[in-house]
Scaffold this motif. Sequence first.
Motif, PDB file in Angstrom:
ATOM      1  N   ASN A 170      -0.871   2.262  -5.793  1.00 37.99           N
ATOM      2  CA  ASN A 170      -1.648   2.014  -4.586  1.00 37.99           C
ATOM      3  C   ASN A 170      -1.426   0.619  -4.002  1.00 37.99           C
ATOM      4  O   ASN A 170      -2.033   0.281  -2.986  1.00 37.99           O
ATOM      5  N   GLY A 171      -0.572  -0.185  -4.635  1.00 40.08           N
ATOM      6  CA  GLY A 171      -0.445  -1.560  -4.160  1.00 40.08           C
ATOM      7  C   GLY A 171      -1.807  -2.233  -4.223  1.00 40.08           C
ATOM      8  O   GLY A 171      -2.480  -2.193  -5.238  1.00 40.08           O
ATOM      9  N   GLY A 172      -2.224  -2.878  -3.124  1.00 34.73           N
ATOM     10  CA  GLY A 172      -3.597  -3.348  -3.050  1.00 34.73           C
ATOM     11  C   GLY A 172      -3.811  -4.822  -2.821  1.00 34.73           C
ATOM     12  O   GLY A 172      -4.918  -5.251  -2.515  1.00 34.73           O
ATOM     13  N   ARG A 173      -2.765  -5.643  -2.931  1.00 37.57           N
ATOM     14  CA  ARG A 173      -2.967  -7.079  -2.734  1.00 37.57           C
ATOM     15  C   ARG A 173      -3.009  -7.388  -1.236  1.00 37.57           C
ATOM     16  O   ARG A 173      -2.182  -6.882  -0.469  1.00 37.57           O
ATOM     17  N   ILE A 174      -3.958  -8.186  -0.800  1.00 43.37           N
ATOM     18  CA  ILE A 174      -4.011  -8.663   0.572  1.00 43.37           C
ATOM     19  C   ILE A 174      -4.146 -10.180   0.553  1.00 43.37           C
ATOM     20  O   ILE A 174      -4.742 -10.752  -0.359  1.00 43.37           O
ATOM     21  N   ALA A 175      -3.571 -10.829   1.568  1.00 44.41           N
ATOM     22  CA  ALA A 175      -3.619 -12.294   1.639  1.00 44.41           C
ATOM     23  C   ALA A 175      -3.280 -12.729   3.053  1.00 44.41           C
ATOM     24  O   ALA A 175      -2.463 -12.087   3.735  1.00 44.41           O
ATOM     25  N   PHE A 176      -3.906 -13.808   3.482  1.00 42.96           N
ATOM     26  CA  PHE A 176      -3.542 -14.404   4.764  1.00 42.96           C
ATOM     27  C   PHE A 176      -2.342 -15.324   4.563  1.00 42.96           C
ATOM     28  O   PHE A 176      -2.330 -16.147   3.648  1.00 42.96           O
ATOM     29  N   MET A 181      -1.830 -14.549   9.899  1.00 43.69           N
ATOM     30  CA  MET A 181      -1.861 -13.094   9.890  1.00 43.69           C
ATOM     31  C   MET A 181      -2.233 -12.576   8.497  1.00 43.69           C
ATOM     32  O   MET A 181      -1.995 -13.251   7.485  1.00 43.69           O
ATOM     33  N   LEU A 182      -2.805 -11.374   8.465  1.00 48.93           N
ATOM     34  CA  LEU A 182      -3.177 -10.740   7.205  1.00 48.93           C
ATOM     35  C   LEU A 182      -2.032  -9.853   6.732  1.00 48.93           C
ATOM     36  O   LEU A 182      -1.546  -8.998   7.491  1.00 48.93           O
ATOM     37  N   TYR A 183      -1.599 -10.056   5.490  1.00 53.42           N
ATOM     38  CA  TYR A 183      -0.542  -9.256   4.869  1.00 53.42           C
ATOM     39  C   TYR A 183      -1.159  -8.353   3.812  1.00 53.42           C
ATOM     40  O   TYR A 183      -2.086  -8.756   3.088  1.00 53.42           O
ATOM     41  N   ALA A 184      -0.633  -7.132   3.713  1.00 51.83           N
ATOM     42  CA  ALA A 184      -1.133  -6.164   2.733  1.00 51.83           C
ATOM     43  C   ALA A 184       0.038  -5.511   2.024  1.00 51.83           C
ATOM     44  O   ALA A 184       1.017  -5.099   2.668  1.00 51.83           O
ATOM     45  N   ALA A 185      -0.052  -5.412   0.703  1.00 53.00           N
ATOM     46  CA  ALA A 185       0.978  -4.767  -0.105  1.00 53.00           C
ATOM     47  C   ALA A 185       0.528  -3.354  -0.436  1.00 53.00           C
ATOM     48  O   ALA A 185      -0.575  -3.154  -0.960  1.00 53.00           O
ATOM     49  N   THR A 186       1.357  -2.379  -0.116  1.00 56.00           N
ATOM     50  CA  THR A 186       1.025  -0.989  -0.407  1.00 56.00           C
ATOM     51  C   THR A 186       2.033  -0.407  -1.391  1.00 56.00           C
ATOM     52  O   THR A 186       3.169  -0.872  -1.473  1.00 56.00           O
ATOM     53  N   GLN A 196      11.011   4.571   2.332  1.00 61.19           N
ATOM     54  CA  GLN A 196      12.116   4.423   3.268  1.00 61.19           C
ATOM     55  C   GLN A 196      11.757   4.857   4.687  1.00 61.19           C
ATOM     56  O   GLN A 196      12.568   4.690   5.603  1.00 61.19           O
ATOM     57  N   ASP A 197      10.551   5.365   4.879  1.00 59.55           N
ATOM     58  CA  ASP A 197      10.102   5.832   6.183  1.00 59.55           C
ATOM     59  C   ASP A 197       9.282   4.733   6.842  1.00 59.55           C
ATOM     60  O   ASP A 197       8.149   4.456   6.432  1.00 59.55           O
ATOM     61  N   THR A 198       9.823   4.094   7.872  1.00 57.17           N
ATOM     62  CA  THR A 198       9.121   2.976   8.500  1.00 57.17           C
ATOM     63  C   THR A 198       7.955   3.429   9.372  1.00 57.17           C
ATOM     64  O   THR A 198       7.231   2.586   9.921  1.00 57.17           O
ATOM     65  N   ASP A 199       7.733   4.733   9.497  1.00 59.85           N
ATOM     66  CA  ASP A 199       6.535   5.238  10.167  1.00 59.85           C
ATOM     67  C   ASP A 199       5.394   5.478   9.182  1.00 59.85           C
ATOM     68  O   ASP A 199       4.273   5.765   9.605  1.00 59.85           O
ATOM     69  N   SER A 200       5.688   5.395   7.896  1.00 57.60           N
ATOM     70  CA  SER A 200       4.658   5.549   6.870  1.00 57.60           C
ATOM     71  C   SER A 200       4.178   4.170   6.433  1.00 57.60           C
ATOM     72  O   SER A 200       4.949   3.203   6.392  1.00 57.60           O
ATOM     73  N   LEU A 201       2.906   4.070   6.068  1.00 59.05           N
ATOM     74  CA  LEU A 201       2.347   2.806   5.590  1.00 59.05           C
ATOM     75  C   LEU A 201       2.502   2.641   4.085  1.00 59.05           C
ATOM     76  O   LEU A 201       2.111   1.603   3.531  1.00 59.05           O
ATOM     77  N   ALA A 202       3.089   3.612   3.393  1.00 64.15           N
ATOM     78  CA  ALA A 202       3.243   3.556   1.940  1.00 64.15           C
ATOM     79  C   ALA A 202       4.549   2.872   1.567  1.00 64.15           C
ATOM     80  O   ALA A 202       5.564   2.995   2.257  1.00 64.15           O
ATOM     81  N   GLY A 203       4.520   2.121   0.449  1.00 65.89           N
ATOM     82  CA  GLY A 203       5.719   1.453  -0.039  1.00 65.89           C
ATOM     83  C   GLY A 203       6.181   0.342   0.871  1.00 65.89           C
ATOM     84  O   GLY A 203       7.384   0.128   1.054  1.00 65.89           O
ATOM     85  N   LYS A 204       5.231  -0.407   1.414  1.00 62.35           N
ATOM     86  CA  LYS A 204       5.537  -1.421   2.428  1.00 62.35           C
ATOM     87  C   LYS A 204       4.795  -2.730   2.145  1.00 62.35           C
ATOM     88  O   LYS A 204       3.867  -2.787   1.326  1.00 62.35           O
ATOM     89  N   ILE A 205       5.191  -3.767   2.849  1.00 62.04           N
ATOM     90  CA  ILE A 205       4.335  -4.914   3.097  1.00 62.04           C
ATOM     91  C   ILE A 205       3.977  -4.863   4.570  1.00 62.04           C
ATOM     92  O   ILE A 205       4.861  -4.758   5.427  1.00 62.04           O
ATOM     93  N   LEU A 206       2.678  -4.878   4.860  1.00 59.97           N
ATOM     94  CA  LEU A 206       2.170  -4.783   6.219  1.00 59.97           C
ATOM     95  C   LEU A 206       1.753  -6.171   6.707  1.00 59.97           C
ATOM     96  O   LEU A 206       1.344  -7.023   5.923  1.00 59.97           O
ATOM     97  N   ARG A 207       1.859  -6.383   8.009  1.00 58.68           N
ATOM     98  CA  ARG A 207       1.444  -7.657   8.628  1.00 58.68           C
ATOM     99  C   ARG A 207       0.621  -7.329   9.869  1.00 58.68           C
ATOM    100  O   ARG A 207       1.058  -6.559  10.729  1.00 58.68           O
TER     101      ARG A 207
END
Length: 379
Positions: A170-176, A181-186, A196-207
Amino acid sequence: MRRPAPIPALAAVATALALLVSACSGAPEQADPTTEPGRPTTPSAPTGDTAETAAPAVADVATGLEVPWGVAFLPSGEALVSERDSTRVVRVAPGGAVEEVGTIEAAEPGGEGGLLGIAVSPDFARDSLLYAYLTADSGNRIVRMSYAPATGLGEPEVIVDGIPASSIHNGGRIAFGPDGMLYAATGDAGSGARSQDTDSLAGKILRMTPEGEPAAGNPFDNLVYSYGHRNVQGLAWSQDGTMFATEFGQNTYDEVNLIEPGNNYGWPEVEGMGRRQEYVDPLLTWRPAEASPSGAAITAEALWVASLRGERLWRIPLTGRADAVLGTPEALFVGDYGRLRAVAAVPGQDTLWVSTSNRDGRGSPAQGDDRLLSVAPTG
């Protein structure tokens, strides 16, 4: 009660082993993770003796916690700590006093899910906002809420929803970040194809912005900042703004990666070094038995990584050299405190707070677990 006295020196990482060949079809490509000339990589298995350094000073800050997952410091010097399975948020004073400030009812613990990372707004003195990453009945989500010592937690507001969830990854780490900006690890939630799907929020680092909107300059015009990750649980930035992330591998290699926007880090096609142009190789790899890396923090020009299965705290020097971003890792406290989950730098101090995770169903709790430890790197 502490576990046996800490080993005062690092454990030298073993010589590189032969590759493991998976019996399962579709296993990721694996390559010998040695340094490649011209790339900012560190050997995954340094050979020979390494210089011993004085063991950092360690002391209990708080005991009797239940799977503390995230640690976020307030301007007052106190910290808010999330507990994965109880879904509580507790306030821990520097002197060790612990007080529950509320629970997040939407969090539904199960497996590796529950109440995970938390982050304090960089404008907390003005907006009094706390952010949390949690597993709910419809997937993982990020929420924000007010916090005040007199009233505790306010009503959570969902700012990002629809992050795939599972009993694992589930990832789960978040940090500014330093950009505000807020970053989230999934995690990939058990399905590598999502990474590998950039339309999915899974397996990513989000900003994202503090409101949960895609940040300006994101490479895919959505929340995705980087992709091809299996299960990132550590995010940290050096003084010059370089971003690092720790990542769980499958059976062969855990990773430390240098994160840049739009990069593909290879999962599930590659685990560890792939040396393929379309994927970015890690800076450093470990065998999972040595690491299973979770939280990460930077202080005193070193990257610190808490290890679950490895039951140790890794100190990795930041060299500042373009051809060798990371120096030789040092393993500290091997087996002394059990599984280590979160690591956070105390603002304004050369000190870390590190949490154990021995009550998470995979550890062997000792008296007083779970605990927060204060680690003074200079000893």
